[in-house]
Design a protein around this motif. Structure first.
Motif, PDB file in Angstrom:
ATOM      1  N   ARG A   1       0.755  -1.132   0.126  1.00  0.00           N
ATOM      2  CA  ARG A   1      -0.109   0.047   0.153  1.00  0.00           C
ATOM      3  C   ARG A   1       1.006   1.222   0.031  1.00  0.00           C
ATOM      4  O   ARG A   1       0.453   2.180  -0.592  1.00  0.00           O
ATOM      5  N   HIS A   2       2.043   1.266   0.735  1.00  0.00           N
ATOM      6  CA  HIS A   2       2.868   2.324   0.892  1.00  0.00           C
ATOM      7  C   HIS A   2       3.670   2.371  -0.528  1.00  0.00           C
ATOM      8  O   HIS A   2       3.854   3.591  -0.877  1.00  0.00           O
ATOM      9  N   LEU A   3       3.979   1.512  -1.100  1.00  0.00           N
ATOM     10  CA  LEU A   3       4.422   1.372  -2.529  1.00  0.00           C
ATOM     11  C   LEU A   3       3.632   2.218  -3.535  1.00  0.00           C
ATOM     12  O   LEU A   3       4.004   2.876  -4.454  1.00  0.00           O
ATOM     13  N   ASP A   4       2.318   1.756  -3.391  1.00  0.00           N
ATOM     14  CA  ASP A   4       1.282   2.282  -4.364  1.00  0.00           C
ATOM     15  C   ASP A   4       0.952   3.486  -4.113  1.00  0.00           C
ATOM     16  O   ASP A   4       0.732   4.418  -5.032  1.00  0.00           O
ATOM     17  N   LEU A   5       1.045   4.176  -2.836  1.00  0.00           N
ATOM     18  CA  LEU A   5       1.079   5.417  -2.624  1.00  0.00           C
ATOM     19  C   LEU A   5       2.203   6.440  -3.245  1.00  0.00           C
ATOM     20  O   LEU A   5       1.962   7.504  -3.880  1.00  0.00           O
ATOM     21  N   GLU A   6       3.325   5.927  -2.891  1.00  0.00           N
ATOM     22  CA  GLU A   6       4.295   6.618  -3.847  1.00  0.00           C
ATOM     23  C   GLU A   6       4.463   6.535  -5.112  1.00  0.00           C
ATOM     24  O   GLU A   6       4.709   7.475  -5.977  1.00  0.00           O
ATOM     25  N   LEU A   7       3.862   5.488  -6.005  1.00  0.00           N
ATOM     26  CA  LEU A   7       3.854   5.398  -7.279  1.00  0.00           C
ATOM     27  C   LEU A   7       2.793   6.379  -7.713  1.00  0.00           C
ATOM     28  O   LEU A   7       2.784   6.999  -8.867  1.00  0.00           O
ATOM     29  N   SER A   8       1.694   6.428  -6.984  1.00  0.00           N
ATOM     30  CA  SER A   8       0.606   7.543  -7.405  1.00  0.00           C
ATOM     31  C   SER A   8       1.175   8.896  -7.278  1.00  0.00           C
ATOM     32  O   SER A   8       0.640   9.785  -8.018  1.00  0.00           O
ATOM     33  N   LYS A   9       1.957   9.233  -6.479  1.00  0.00           N
ATOM     34  CA  LYS A   9       2.451  10.598  -6.500  1.00  0.00           C
ATOM     35  C   LYS A   9       3.423  10.903  -7.851  1.00  0.00           C
ATOM     36  O   LYS A   9       3.157  11.910  -8.246  1.00  0.00           O
ATOM     37  N   ILE A  10       4.021   9.980  -8.114  1.00  0.00           N
ATOM     38  CA  ILE A  10       4.723  10.120  -9.327  1.00  0.00           C
ATOM     39  C   ILE A  10       3.710  10.271 -10.550  1.00  0.00           C
ATOM     40  O   ILE A  10       3.971  11.121 -11.316  1.00  0.00           O
ATOM     41  N   ALA A  11       2.806   9.369 -10.520  1.00  0.00           N
ATOM     42  CA  ALA A  11       1.499   9.674 -11.515  1.00  0.00           C
ATOM     43  C   ALA A  11       1.175  11.021 -11.559  1.00  0.00           C
ATOM     44  O   ALA A  11       0.954  11.602 -12.549  1.00  0.00           O
ATOM     45  N   HIS A  12       1.083  11.427 -10.353  1.00  0.00           N
ATOM     46  CA  HIS A  12       0.273  12.853 -10.136  1.00  0.00           C
ATOM     47  C   HIS A  12       1.348  13.807 -10.562  1.00  0.00           C
ATOM     48  O   HIS A  12       0.933  14.763 -11.516  1.00  0.00           O
ATOM     49  N   MET A  13       2.466  13.650 -10.318  1.00  0.00           N
ATOM     50  CA  MET A  13       3.499  14.639 -10.928  1.00  0.00           C
ATOM     51  C   MET A  13       3.526  14.668 -12.394  1.00  0.00           C
ATOM     52  O   MET A  13       3.561  15.637 -13.228  1.00  0.00           O
ATOM     53  N   GLU A  14       3.642  13.239 -13.263  1.00  0.00           N
ATOM     54  CA  GLU A  14       3.353  13.454 -14.457  1.00  0.00           C
ATOM     55  C   GLU A  14       2.278  14.065 -15.056  1.00  0.00           C
ATOM     56  O   GLU A  14       2.581  15.031 -16.187  1.00  0.00           O
ATOM     57  N   LYS A  15       1.291  13.948 -14.592  1.00  0.00           N
ATOM     58  CA  LYS A  15      -0.103  14.553 -14.946  1.00  0.00           C
ATOM     59  C   LYS A  15       0.106  15.904 -14.732  1.00  0.00           C
ATOM     60  O   LYS A  15      -0.271  16.953 -15.828  1.00  0.00           O
ATOM     61  N   LEU A  16       0.804  16.515 -13.880  1.00  0.00           N
ATOM     62  CA  LEU A  16       0.729  18.173 -13.530  1.00  0.00           C
ATOM     63  C   LEU A  16       2.013  18.575 -14.678  1.00  0.00           C
ATOM     64  O   LEU A  16       1.613  19.543 -15.124  1.00  0.00           O
ATOM     65  N   ALA A  17       2.817  17.796 -14.849  1.00  0.00           N
ATOM     66  CA  ALA A  17       4.068  18.359 -15.805  1.00  0.00           C
ATOM     67  C   ALA A  17       3.395  18.304 -17.293  1.00  0.00           C
ATOM     68  O   ALA A  17       3.655  19.516 -17.669  1.00  0.00           O
ATOM     69  N   LYS A  18       2.513  17.449 -17.682  1.00  0.00           N
ATOM     70  CA  LYS A  18       1.863  17.389 -19.090  1.00  0.00           C
ATOM     71  C   LYS A  18       0.765  18.804 -18.982  1.00  0.00           C
ATOM     72  O   LYS A  18       0.641  19.553 -19.662  1.00  0.00           O
ATOM     73  N   LEU A  19       0.111  19.027 -17.755  1.00  0.00           N
ATOM     74  CA  LEU A  19      -0.912  20.109 -17.750  1.00  0.00           C
ATOM     75  C   LEU A  19      -0.284  21.205 -17.789  1.00  0.00           C
ATOM     76  O   LEU A  19      -0.533  22.170 -18.630  1.00  0.00           O
ATOM     77  N   ALA A  20       1.109  21.417 -16.998  1.00  0.00           N
ATOM     78  CA  ALA A  20       1.743  22.617 -17.165  1.00  0.00           C
ATOM     79  C   ALA A  20       2.386  23.021 -18.530  1.00  0.00           C
ATOM     80  O   ALA A  20       2.079  24.024 -19.337  1.00  0.00           O
ATOM     81  N   SER A  21       2.901  21.838 -19.402  1.00  0.00           N
ATOM     82  CA  SER A  21       3.209  22.018 -20.788  1.00  0.00           C
ATOM     83  C   SER A  21       2.205  22.481 -21.669  1.00  0.00           C
ATOM     84  O   SER A  21       2.557  23.259 -22.441  1.00  0.00           O
ATOM     85  N   ASP A  22       1.098  21.551 -21.630  1.00  0.00           N
ATOM     86  CA  ASP A  22       0.137  22.227 -22.402  1.00  0.00           C
ATOM     87  C   ASP A  22      -0.384  23.518 -22.332  1.00  0.00           C
ATOM     88  O   ASP A  22      -1.120  23.986 -23.305  1.00  0.00           O
ATOM     89  N   ALA A  23      -0.244  23.902 -21.059  1.00  0.00           N
ATOM     90  CA  ALA A  23      -0.506  25.404 -20.902  1.00  0.00           C
ATOM     91  C   ALA A  23       0.302  26.505 -21.440  1.00  0.00           C
ATOM     92  O   ALA A  23       0.276  27.660 -21.177  1.00  0.00           O
ATOM     93  N   GLY A  24       1.388  26.131 -22.117  1.00  0.00           N
ATOM     94  CA  GLY A  24       2.475  26.926 -22.554  1.00  0.00           C
ATOM     95  C   GLY A  24       3.753  27.224 -21.462  1.00  0.00           C
ATOM     96  O   GLY A  24       4.361  28.045 -21.657  1.00  0.00           O
ATOM     97  N   VAL A  25       3.665  26.498 -20.404  1.00  0.00           N
ATOM     98  CA  VAL A  25       4.681  26.795 -19.217  1.00  0.00           C
ATOM     99  C   VAL A  25       5.892  25.960 -19.607  1.00  0.00           C
ATOM    100  O   VAL A  25       5.764  24.899 -20.099  1.00  0.00           O
ATOM    101  N   ARG A  26       7.084  26.357 -19.417  1.00  0.00           N
ATOM    102  CA  ARG A  26       8.238  25.652 -19.766  1.00  0.00           C
ATOM    103  C   ARG A  26       8.572  24.847 -18.462  1.00  0.00           C
ATOM    104  O   ARG A  26       8.574  25.344 -17.551  1.00  0.00           O
TER     105      ARG A  26
END
Length: 1136
Positions: A492-517
């Motif tokens: 469960r702890h490993l899944d939690l850490e994995l989900s955090k990286i998944a969230h960060m991947e989504k945030l990075a793509k969201l920022a890039s799509d918005a024109g942020v470097r």
């Protein structure tokens, strides 16, 4: 009247709605890679129209060429193709429609040599008027430029073209490989002349373009494009106002190798001849790393700096998004090694301020707008940490552009507020303010869990918990094995850490799509390849050469669990390993496995699910048959040439080179920049530093690389490497608590201002980069820059009666106001030091707030703290006047006397300094003086690394004197490992307000390390300050033998102990000479402690001083200001 109408058409479009990017005119020359540049721009989605070699629209037709240029940048149109093939001119009068240019680049490049009919005085000023932006595309390696021109002739002869862009040209190159790879012969003299002729071309072009455009121009560098096309093009797009990012692509082929050894048939012969004929060009011949040479070499051995003509852009600020225990502290330390990058820590932590969405937005907006020396204000009230950073940067110099960043955890100040920021306001704000995002992930999830668990345990074990290890000893102390959960809890702890990286991947793509470097980096990638830091630094400062302008220093943060055999850090590994069997996390059963380049995601995503779930010790297997998580490193990266079965993009056409690809995110640069040697740039002031003296006019001295390196090293805040080598026993980790420190600045006394001059004292500090700071009675109390950025400045007179030695005299002042209060003693010591041949240094500055409290465990457990205060708490309580009951506010904080330690270390690091003496600022010597010829014997006999004066009685037997009972107001320090280590440790041992308590402890520690005594911290553990101060020799011998450091003990156990050693191989009871003619006594109660100096607009208060001879027992003083100043020798020596 046509030109105004044309200008209005495009200007009107720019004024509608959001401001549109400016059109560009790019000036270039042949053989600079301009075809490659134009090809990349043409394929970039952010470019609407870019015409390569626009002079070809209407060759040799002045009128129509002028009109074509005018239309392309001052009245561009979407209604028809501009500059079509066939020299059709109907588009010159087509209706102007601009909807296709929204937020896109428009422009052309031109070789001005091909348009001689356009006048720099008449035509180009009209074409380059606002809103047009002027760009000069340069190739600064003049040697390679000249050789490329020769090589192009070979290509023309073989393929009848000088460009390799079309398929026909590529086929020709392929079939003529042997001819084109044949080495060519050149002679050094011709090469030198050709290179300097090219330098003259660029110099003329820069002058003409700046004059015609009415200001400095944007310079785009060929070498920077070769090194990192994404970053260099990003600078261009930022300059013209185009947002977003993309991966540069080009089908152009480069024919000249990067290493001229592969091109020149007689490279070694040419190098030898060039080193004799024109050595200034030799670095360009030898360069293989695409260095930008910002100094042009001109005919007749002249030079010209490009920076004089180049527009300087404000560097964008950035935010590092990450999670706990991801290595972010290490990342920030590495990023801010250059002086042009500075990183704060966590500013959104829960520190008493109640954050809301509005206050967070105001804080980030203010941070992104911060500039050195700017107003740096916030629209509404924000947290104290943001205000502290704003104040700190407000005090910095405004003439140097810097990039600032801070760390933002996913859960700060709360998870809800963090994600709300991304959804509602952060991305538009970043785009508007040109801010950048760096996402840091740690992919080895099990090692991440070990780090988190160990950190949590340490916070409970240690009262003064430190999240990072600043020495190997600290790392070993905190590296005890930890117990991890097992079974379903572990997964469960490993899944939690994995989900955090998944969230960060989504945030990075969201920022890039918005024109942020955006850049995404992983801890494992950075750890395996430190060269990636170089690429990240370069990206943060938009390719500025400052990113590589620093000296490598020893690490200040050490891995706590750094052993590759990491499974030993898990005390219950057998149970943990059983829990991993059959799950997607089974990859961690292989101890040698290190996830790289998204490997964690690849293996976890593609791990085969077992046909039958086997339960091992109640092991829960989440996601075994569930939907697989998204991938941080997706397959569909733009420009991926080929992907293997593991979906890693193998090669990437980057610019016009094919290089290995290591994609870290869809929006990041796909290339790890090559390792570039630190740039030995020319002097910041143009090659000469003026050393200012107050007796006469200034003179100049050559500025060498050692001074530049010294300045850069101490301007790099947050690092302990500035202390130099302190050996295994020295602890200088505290130095990382200091931000930038200015060194190699000089002092110029403009006015004495004490007698018959109602204007008052005045002096000027001139810093190494040309900044000048004037200090006088009118402004001294308002100067606060030294609170956050101390300075160590040297007084260098024009005329010295004796030659300057390799030893210095150090004084400290916490502020300009305090310096003026002790102005007469300060001038007195400058005069004496000049006559003695001492180089004189003055430290101006306070301790950083984080260093005003003790930090050593020995101090927290000392008698002074535990008995006198009950318990030592946060020093902030004392600063704010709310110390807990039983506290002495002044005793709780370390006094500003402790600044003498960093001041001494900074002076010892100065080039050519081998030792320093320190005296308090209020010490004086009586005039007239005759300098004692043996005044520096402590330095010249080389017996001591450190010297203080201990208790000494004339006519008595002093062999039994306890040599650790000294005062800290006068001492000597040698520029040696032991000398530096002593002062590093003295500061590290700081405890209570007085510096004597920690000084005695440090001396005895030093003696114990040399085998003199069996000391183990008894000053702290057995004595309060007052008890140690009054400890008698007899009592020490009877009850505390570990404190008996006298001549008998030294001769028996450590006869060459390098502390206050005047006897060499044996202990001598005589005192060391420590600039004894400069003396200090306290003014008696019946005397005047201060003088009032009447000025025209105020009254200056200066302190009185006793004027005595060495070892005088009574204070000779005067209560008359004029007599006081005359006894100090100031009027007599002023013009001598």
């Amino acid at each position: 009247m046509r030109r105004p109408a044309v200008a209005v058409a495009w200007a009107a479009h720019l004024s509608m709605g959001q401001q549109q990017p400016s059109p560009v005119v790019v000036f270039k020359k042949a053989r600079t890679g301009s075809t490659w540049l134009a090809d990349m721009l043409e394929k970039d989605d952010r470019v609407a129209f870019f015409r390569h070699e626009a002079q070809g629209c209407f060759s040799d037709d002045a009128d129509r060429t002028r009109k074509a240029f005018e239309v392309m940048v001052r009245r561009p149109t979407c209604s028809t193709q501009m500059c079509p093939n066939g020299q059709k001119d109907a588009w010159l009068t087509a209706p102007t429609t601009t909807d296709c240019f929204d937020d896109k680049l428009v422009g052309f490049d031109v070789n001005p040599s091909h348009t001689p009919f356009l006048s720099w005085e008449r035509d180009w000023p009209q074409l380059l008027k606002a809103p047009v932006k002027t760009v000069v595309y340069m190739r600064t390696n003049l040697i390679k430029h000249a050789i490329s021109s020769i090589h192009a002739d070979v290509l023309v002869e073989a393929c009848d073209t000088h460009k390799v862009l079309s398929q026909k040209a590529k086929d020709c190159v392929e079939s003529n490989t042997e001819v084109l790879s044949k080495k060519i012969s050149v002679d050094a003299l011709s090469l030198s002349k050709s290179a300097r002729k090219l330098g003259k071309y660029w110099y003329d072009l820069l002058r003409n373009t700046t004059t015609a455009s009415g200001g400095k121009v944007f310079v785009l560098y060929y070498e920077a494009l070769q090194r990192d096309a994404s970053t260099e093009l990003g600078r261009l797009f930022d300059y013209v106002g185009v947002s977003g990012s993309s991966v540069p692509e080009s089908s152009s082929v480069k024919i000249t190798p990067d290493d001229l050894r592969e091109t020149l048939a007689d490279f070694e012969h040419v190098r030898k001849d060039l080193s004799n004929l024109d050595p200034a060009l030799l670095p360009q011949l030898e360069d293989t790393s695409f260095k930008v040479f910002r100094t042009l070499r001109l005919p007749e051995n002249k030079t010209q700096s490009i920076e004089r003509y180049e527009v300087q852009l404000k560097k964008a600020n950035f935010i590092v998004i990450t999670t706990q225990r991801s290595g972010s502290g290490w990342l920030l330390n590495e990023l801010q090694k250059p002086s042009c990058i500075e990183c704060g820590r966590e500013l959104f932590d829960r520190s008493g301020f109640l954050w809301s969405s509005d206050t967070m937005k105001a804080a980030v907006d203010g941070f992104l707008r911060m500039t050195p020396g700017g107003q740096n204000a916030f629209d509404i009230e924000v947290g104290d940490k943001f205000n502290f950073v704003a104040k700190k940067w407000r005090a910095q110099r405004s003439d140097k552009s810097r990039s600032y960043g801070f760390k933002w955890m996913l859960n700060q100040p709360s998870s809800d507020l963090f994600y709300e920021a991304f959804e509602d306001w952060l991305l538009p704000l970043l785009k508007e303010r040109r801010g950048k995002l760096v996402f840091l992930v740690r992919q080895h999830l099990l090692r991440l869990m070990v780090s988190k668990e160990a950190n949590q345990i340490d916070s409970e074990r240690f009262e003064q918990h430190v999240a990072h290890a600043f020495s190997q000893n600290d790392a070993q102390q905190h590296a005890a094995p930890v117990e991890l959960p097992v079974g379903h809890k572990l997964l469960r702890h490993l899944d939690l850490e994995l989900s955090k990286i998944a969230h960060m991947e989504k945030l990075a793509k969201l920022a890039s799509d918005a024109g942020v470097r955006v850049r995404t980096v992983s801890y494992e990638d950075l750890d395996a390849d430190h060269a990636q830091f170089g690429g990240l630094r370069s990206w943060l400062v938009d390719g500025d050469a400052c990113a590589a302008s620093f000296s490598e220093r020893p690490d200040t943060i050490f891995k706590i669990h750094g052993d590759a055999h990491w499974q030993k850090y898990i005390s219950n590994w057998n149970e943990v390993s059983k829990s991993l069997v059959g799950t997607r996390y089974a990859v961690y059963l292989d101890e040698a496995y290190v996830p790289r380049g998204g490997d964690a995601w690849e293996k976890l995503r593609d791990a085969p699910a077992p046909k039958r779930v086997k339960k091992v010790h109640d092991t829960y297997q989440p996601h075994t048959h569930a939907e697989k998580p998204a991938r941080l490193y997706p397959r569909d990266v733009p420009g991926c040439v080929t992907a293997g079965k593991d979906h890693h993009c193998r090669m990437k056409t980057y610019g016009n080179r094919t290089v290995p690809l290591f994609t870290s995110s869809p929006t990041s640069s796909p290339v790890v920049a090559p390792v570039v040697a630190p740039r030995h740039q020319t002097s910041w002031l143009g090659g000469w530093l003026r050393w200012l003296g107050w007796r006469d006019t200034a003179v100049s001295a050559p500025r060498d690389a050692a001074v530049d390196a010294y300045v850069r090293s101490w301007a790099a805040g947050g690092t302990s490497r500035r202390c130099g080598d302190v050996g295994a026993h020295g602890d200088c980790s505290w130095m990382s608590g200091f931000g930038p420190i200015d060194v190699a600045c000089t002092i110029h006394v403009d006015r004495v201002g004490l007698l018959d001059d109602e204007r008052g004292p005045a002096l000027t500090l001139k810093f190494h980069d040309g900044e000048e700071l004037s200090i006088s009675t009118e402004n001294a109390h308002n100067i606060d820059r030294f609170i956050t950025r101390p300075a160590l400045c040297e007084y260098v007179p024009k005329h010295r009666p004796v030659q300057a030695t390799d030893v210095g005299l150090v004084m400290v002042s916490n502020s300009p106001s305090y310096l003026l209060r002790l102005w007469p003693p300060f001038l007195n010591k400058l005069l004496y030091a000049t006559d003695a041949g001492l180089r004189t240094f003055l430290w101006l500055g306070e301790l950083p707030e984080g260093l005003e409290k003790p930090s050593s465990q020995a101090c927290f457990e000392s008698m002074q703290v535990t008995q006198h205060h009950r318990r030592l708490r946060s020093f902030y309580d004392s600063r704010l006047g709310v110390a807990p009951r039983g506290f002495d506010k002044m005793d709780e904080m370390a006094s500003n006397h402790y600044v003498k330690m960093p001041a001494v270390l900074a002076a010892l690091a100065a080039p050519s300094i081998e030792g320093v003496y320190y005296v308090d600022l209020d010490a004086v010597t009586r005039y007239p003086w005759t300098v004692d010829p043996l005044f520096a014997s402590e330095h010249t006999n080389r017996y001591s690394d450190v010297s203080f004066k201990y208790g000494f009685k004339e006519g008595a037997d002093n062999s039994g004197t306890l040599r650790w009972k000294v005062h800290g107001s006068r001492f000597y320090a040698r520029n040696s490992i032991k000398g530096r280590a002593f002062f590093a440790n003295w500061f590290s041992n700081r405890c209570t307000f007085k510096d004597q308590y920690s000084l005695w402890h440090t001396i005895l520690d030093f003696a114990a390390s040399e085998g003199c005594v069996d000391y183990a911290g008894e000053i702290y553990s057995k004595f309060r300050y007052s008890d140690a101060k009054h400890l008698k020799q007899d009592k020490a011998r009877k009850e505390f033998p570990m404190l008996v450091l006298d001549c008998a003990r030294i001769d028996e156990h450590c006869p060459r102990f390098p502390f206050a050693n005047v006897g060499g191989d044996s202990c001598d009871v005589n005192l060391p000479r420590l600039v004894d003619q400069v003396f200090h006594h306290t003014i008696p109660q019946e005397g005047h402690g201060t003088f009032e100096v009447p000025l025209s607009s105020s009254t200056l208060i200066v302190e009185n001083a006793c004027i005595s001879t060495v070892n005088a027992t009574r204070c000779e003083h005067t209560d008359d200001l004029r007599a006081y100043v005359e006894r100090l020798g100031i009027p007599a020596q002023w013009n001598s």
